[in-house]
Design an enzyme around this catalytic site. Structure first.
Site, PDB file in Angstrom:
ATOM      1  N   GLY A 240       0.775  -1.230   0.000  1.00 26.34           N
ATOM      2  CA  GLY A 240       0.000   0.000   0.000  1.00 26.34           C
ATOM      3  C   GLY A 240       0.805   1.278   0.000  1.00 26.34           C
ATOM      4  CD  GLU A 282       1.626  -9.060   1.605  1.00 25.12           C
ATOM      5  OE1 GLU A 282       0.608  -8.385   1.344  1.00 25.12           O
ATOM      6  OE2 GLU A 282       1.578 -10.216   2.026  1.00 25.12           O
ATOM      7  N   PRO A 283       5.106  -4.510  -0.800  1.00 28.40           N
ATOM      8  CG  PRO A 283       7.255  -3.671  -1.268  1.00 28.40           C
ATOM      9  CD  PRO A 283       6.519  -4.655  -0.383  1.00 28.40           C
ATOM     10  N   GLY A 284       3.753  -3.335  -3.853  1.00 29.32           N
ATOM     11  CA  GLY A 284       3.587  -3.607  -5.282  1.00 29.32           C
ATOM     12  C   GLY A 284       3.973  -2.330  -6.010  1.00 29.32           C
ATOM     13  NE  ARG A 320      -3.326   3.161 -10.850  1.00 32.36           N
ATOM     14  CZ  ARG A 320      -3.136   4.374 -10.398  1.00 32.36           C
ATOM     15  NH1 ARG A 320      -2.635   5.305 -11.181  1.00 32.36           N
ATOM     16  NH2 ARG A 320      -3.438   4.675  -9.154  1.00 32.36           N
ATOM     17  CE1 TYR A 324      -9.219   1.251  -8.700  1.00 35.36           C
ATOM     18  CE2 TYR A 324      -7.227   1.430 -10.012  1.00 35.36           C
ATOM     19  CZ  TYR A 324      -8.115   0.663  -9.285  1.00 35.36           C
ATOM     20  OH  TYR A 324      -7.880  -0.672  -9.128  1.00 35.36           O
ATOM     21  CB  CYS A 351     -16.281   3.663 -29.335  1.00 34.03           C
ATOM     22  SG  CYS A 351     -15.667   4.057 -30.965  1.00 34.03           S
ATOM     23  CD  GLU A 352     -17.175   2.635 -22.930  1.00 34.07           C
ATOM     24  OE1 GLU A 352     -17.668   3.345 -22.028  1.00 34.07           O
ATOM     25  OE2 GLU A 352     -17.337   1.416 -23.028  1.00 34.07           O
ATOM     26  CE1 TYR A 380      -2.101  -3.514  -8.429  1.00 33.06           C
ATOM     27  CE2 TYR A 380      -0.995  -1.490  -7.784  1.00 33.06           C
ATOM     28  CZ  TYR A 380      -1.370  -2.780  -7.503  1.00 33.06           C
ATOM     29  OH  TYR A 380      -1.009  -3.354  -6.322  1.00 33.06           O
TER      30      TYR A 380
HETATM   31  C1  LIG Z   1      -2.556  -5.343  -3.851  1.00 40.35           C
HETATM   32  C2  LIG Z   1      -1.925  -5.933  -2.646  1.00 40.35           C
HETATM   33  C3  LIG Z   1      -0.696  -5.465  -2.187  1.00 40.35           C
HETATM   34  C4  LIG Z   1       0.069  -4.356  -2.837  1.00 40.35           C
HETATM   35  O1  LIG Z   1      -0.514  -3.116  -2.857  1.00 40.35           O
HETATM   36  P1  LIG Z   1       0.325  -1.867  -3.368  1.00 40.35           P
HETATM   37  O2  LIG Z   1      -0.555  -0.709  -3.133  1.00 40.35           O
HETATM   38  O3  LIG Z   1       0.609  -2.072  -4.816  1.00 40.35           O
HETATM   39  O4  LIG Z   1       1.580  -1.818  -2.574  1.00 40.35           O
HETATM   40  C5  LIG Z   1      -0.136  -6.103  -1.092  1.00 40.35           C
HETATM   41  N1  LIG Z   1      -0.767  -7.119  -0.459  1.00 40.35           N
HETATM   42  C6  LIG Z   1      -1.963  -7.585  -0.866  1.00 40.35           C
HETATM   43  C7  LIG Z   1      -2.602  -8.706  -0.150  1.00 40.35           C
HETATM   44  C8  LIG Z   1      -2.577  -7.005  -1.964  1.00 40.35           C
HETATM   45  O5  LIG Z   1      -3.778  -7.453  -2.357  1.00 40.35           O
END
Ligand SMILES: *Cc1c(COP(=O)(O)O)cnc(C)c1O
Length: 427
Positions: A240, A282-284, A320, A324, A351-352, A380
């Protein structure tokens, strides 16, 4: 500003030492361009900052942000682990060389077959409901199997309502007040529950909700430790961590963030006498967002009631903004030094009428044929793209020290129907 923007001596956008305009010419557009070194830098910064405060620390890359094989392989080579949310992500990670113990599976509403598959792949299961626990116990031998639970820390945050994953409205995790009972049930079934997980949302730049989530998760873990007799091997606080998307937003002060949050974690470990479990994050987005630019070409400039800059991509390429209402900074990669002269809408080719990358955006004198760079497209971005309007999926190019390689071929028209069949009576 804290956005990742580099300019070369031709006044073109530079991506990892390569010229964006040259890339567009060589590989066509729309193309996602990924800067390998930036991903390595992001990972190393994240890992070293937290491990400085708590050495027993591991990073699980939330690969739903970007599952390009090259991206995952780069992180694999750095020693990163994987947070997978589907059997497909587990399968891909195993195929790329991640051992089962480097994969944590956090599924939601998954089937028996999926649970069994993930278990057989050797991934660690992070269980989301009592239902899944009971079903798992019937399908595999629970004796000594290491599992963890996702809990709802009753704190949520995120850049959009869709991205808030904690609190009373959230579908995720077991309830805080049933945790002791659920861990006890797991033990009674023969499992070895050794982990606790929470994840409160996505795109968070404000340190406050994280602090609350860490405190709350640790209060739950402490209670489970004391009342259910669970010795935790790890506590996972999810992902997150946000990144700046607008020129005004600031990078999170990661060092301070780590110091404060690890401090809270350690206080709680002591308070509940929990020993030294490994801390997981868990950074994405944080690892991959600013490592990619989506290159598109301007194909039409139209003065209607508003001025529209039309490009050769749309929300099927990058969802996105439409999904969002997200801001993505957009530059004219062909003339990075040109002054802003106008405010325009930058529109896609779907076409939107919701297919817009930006409204009222200050831009220079954009001309047809210019290459635009849509920044921060690495998280994403491609993973949420689709074939809507029968548009082939974009190509992906990896840049390593200025050298470019295609890491995903652009789809062809044949690919659009490759998996469909016309039944004989319609032939
Ligand atoms: C999506 C997700 C993340 C990563 O979120 P980011 O905002 O990209 O860091 C981590 N853990 C879980 C379980 C998720 O579903």
């Amino acid at each position: 500003m804290d956005l990742n923007i580099k300019v070369n001596d031709k006044n073109h956008l530079d991506i990892g030492g390569a010229d964006a305009v040259d890339i567009a010419e060589e590989f066509g557009t729309p193309t996602y361009v990924i800067d390998e070194n930036r991903i390595r830098e992001n990972y190393n910064k994240f890992y070293s900052t937290f491990s400085k405060y708590y050495p027993d620390f591991k990073v699980f890359y939330a690969c739903k942000a970007n599952t390009n094989l090259a991206v995952m392989k780069i992180l694999e080579s750095e020693g990163c682990c994987i947070d997978a949310v589907s059997p497909g992500e587990v399968y891909t990670s195993r195929m790329l060389g991640f051992s089962g113990d480097r994969i944590l599976f956090t599924g939601n509403n998954i089937t028996n077959e999926e649970l069994k598959f993930v278990h057989d792949q050797g991934a660690v299961l992070n269980i989301d409901s009592v239902s899944a626990l009971k079903r798992l116990a019937k399908m595999v031998d629970p004796e000594g199997l290491k599992i963890s639970f996702r809990v709802n820390p009753m704190v949520g945050a995120g850049h959009h309502d869709h991205c808030i994953t904690g609190g009373v409205m959230s579908k995720f995790g077991i309830m805080d007040n049933e945790a002791v009972e659920v861990y006890t049930m797991a033990k009674d079934l023969g499992f070895n529950p050794i982990g606790m997980h929470s994840h409160i949302g996505s795109g968070i730049l404000d340190p406050e909700p994280f602090k609350l989530a860490i405190e709350s998760t640790m209060d739950i873990a402490g209670k489970v430790h004391q009342e259910a007799g669970i010795d935790f091997e790890f506590v996972d606080f999810g992902g997150g961590v946000g990144v700046p998307y607008t020129p005004e937003e600031k990078l999170l002060d990661l060092d301070k963030f780590a110091e404060v949050n690890v401090g809270l974690f350690k206080e709680k470990l002591e308070e509940f006498d929990m020993g030294n479990p490994t801390m997981y994050l868990e950074p994405g987005r944080y690892l991959v967002a600013d490592a990619s630019v989506l290159l598109v070409t301007v194909n039409s400039v139209k003065q209607s009631y508003r001025k529209f800059i039309g490009v050769d991509a749309g929300f099927h390429t990058l969802l996105r903004p439409a999904m969002y209402d997200s801001y993505h900074h957009i530059v004219d990669a062909s003339k990075m030094d040109a002054p802003m002269t106008q405010e325009v809408d930058i529109a896609g080719n779907v076409c939107e009428s919701g297919d817009l990358f930006a409204r009222d955006r200050p831009m220079p004198d954009v001309e047809e044929g210019d290459v635009l760079g849509i920044l921060n497209a690495g998280a994403y971005g491609f993973t949420m793209s689709s074939n809507y309007n029968s548009r082939p999926l974009a190509a992906e190019v990896l840049v390593t020290d200025g050298k470019c390689e295609v890491v995903r071929e652009r789809q062809t028209f044949e690919d659009l129907y490759a998996q469909q069949r016309v039944p004989p009576h319609l032939e």
